[in-house]
Design a protein around this motif. Structure first.
Motif, PDB file in Angstrom:
ATOM      1  N   VAL A 140      16.150  53.704 -17.279  1.00 29.12           N
ATOM      2  CA  VAL A 140      15.330  52.817 -16.445  1.00 29.12           C
ATOM      3  C   VAL A 140      15.040  51.519 -17.195  1.00 29.12           C
ATOM      4  O   VAL A 140      15.139  50.425 -16.633  1.00 29.12           O
ATOM      5  CB  VAL A 140      14.022  53.518 -16.005  1.00 29.12           C
ATOM      6  N   LYS A 141      14.731  51.625 -18.484  1.00 29.90           N
ATOM      7  CA  LYS A 141      14.464  50.431 -19.286  1.00 29.90           C
ATOM      8  C   LYS A 141      15.696  49.528 -19.357  1.00 29.90           C
ATOM      9  O   LYS A 141      15.601  48.309 -19.225  1.00 29.90           O
ATOM     10  CB  LYS A 141      14.017  50.825 -20.702  1.00 29.90           C
ATOM     11  N   TYR A 142      16.857  50.132 -19.568  1.00 26.48           N
ATOM     12  CA  TYR A 142      18.093  49.352 -19.642  1.00 26.48           C
ATOM     13  C   TYR A 142      18.435  48.728 -18.291  1.00 26.48           C
ATOM     14  O   TYR A 142      18.872  47.580 -18.220  1.00 26.48           O
ATOM     15  CB  TYR A 142      19.253  50.228 -20.120  1.00 26.48           C
ATOM     16  N   LEU A 143      18.241  49.487 -17.213  1.00 24.31           N
ATOM     17  CA  LEU A 143      18.549  48.967 -15.884  1.00 24.31           C
ATOM     18  C   LEU A 143      17.651  47.778 -15.538  1.00 24.31           C
ATOM     19  O   LEU A 143      18.112  46.802 -14.942  1.00 24.31           O
ATOM     20  CB  LEU A 143      18.417  50.052 -14.829  1.00 24.31           C
ATOM     21  N   LYS A 144      16.405  47.826 -15.941  1.00 24.07           N
ATOM     22  CA  LYS A 144      15.495  46.696 -15.691  1.00 24.07           C
ATOM     23  C   LYS A 144      15.963  45.444 -16.431  1.00 24.07           C
ATOM     24  O   LYS A 144      15.721  44.332 -15.977  1.00 24.07           O
ATOM     25  CB  LYS A 144      14.067  47.061 -16.112  1.00 24.07           C
ATOM     26  N   ARG A 145      16.631  45.614 -17.552  1.00 26.86           N
ATOM     27  CA  ARG A 145      17.178  44.463 -18.283  1.00 26.86           C
ATOM     28  C   ARG A 145      18.490  43.997 -17.663  1.00 26.86           C
ATOM     29  O   ARG A 145      18.778  42.798 -17.629  1.00 26.86           O
ATOM     30  CB  ARG A 145      17.400  44.836 -19.747  1.00 26.86           C
ATOM     31  N   ALA A 200      19.588  44.456 -14.443  1.00 23.90           N
ATOM     32  CA  ALA A 200      19.486  44.055 -13.034  1.00 23.90           C
ATOM     33  C   ALA A 200      19.354  42.546 -12.817  1.00 23.90           C
ATOM     34  O   ALA A 200      20.017  42.005 -11.924  1.00 23.90           O
ATOM     35  CB  ALA A 200      18.336  44.801 -12.361  1.00 23.90           C
ATOM     36  N   PRO A 201      18.551  41.826 -13.597  1.00 27.36           N
ATOM     37  CA  PRO A 201      18.460  40.380 -13.378  1.00 27.36           C
ATOM     38  C   PRO A 201      19.783  39.650 -13.580  1.00 27.36           C
ATOM     39  O   PRO A 201      19.979  38.557 -13.052  1.00 27.36           O
ATOM     40  CB  PRO A 201      17.422  39.915 -14.412  1.00 27.36           C
TER      41      PRO A 201
END
Length: 79
Positions: A37-42, A44-45
């Motif tokens: 989840v932490k990696y995906l939040k980085r 995604a932008p």
């Protein structure tokens, strides 16, 4: 690689890569999801995909139906 991708994106407005893959299949399902989840939040932008491994398949990626048979609930938790 994600750190460098973010730097490049900030400087150029486009990412270096179209996706990233993270294999935490040997970690607990909860830790795996938390980190992904932490990696995906980085990612995604930058409009990137993140591929995550949700369990140890023993090199049987082409045989997912048999590898994950009986583990449907585990897969639903991730999805």
């Amino acid at each position: 690689m994600l750190d460098e991708d973010e730097k490049f994106f900030k400087a150029n407005g486009i990412p270096l890569f179209s996706s990233h893959m993270i294999d935490l299949s040997e970690e607990s399902k909860e830790e795996n999801i938390e980190i992904c989840v932490k990696y995906l939040k980085r990612a995604a932008p930058m409009k990137q995909w993140l591929e995550m491994e949700i369990g140890i398949t023993g090199g049987e990626e082409g045989m997912l139906c048999s590898v994950f048979e009986g583990r449907e609930e585990e897969i639903r938790v991730v999805c």
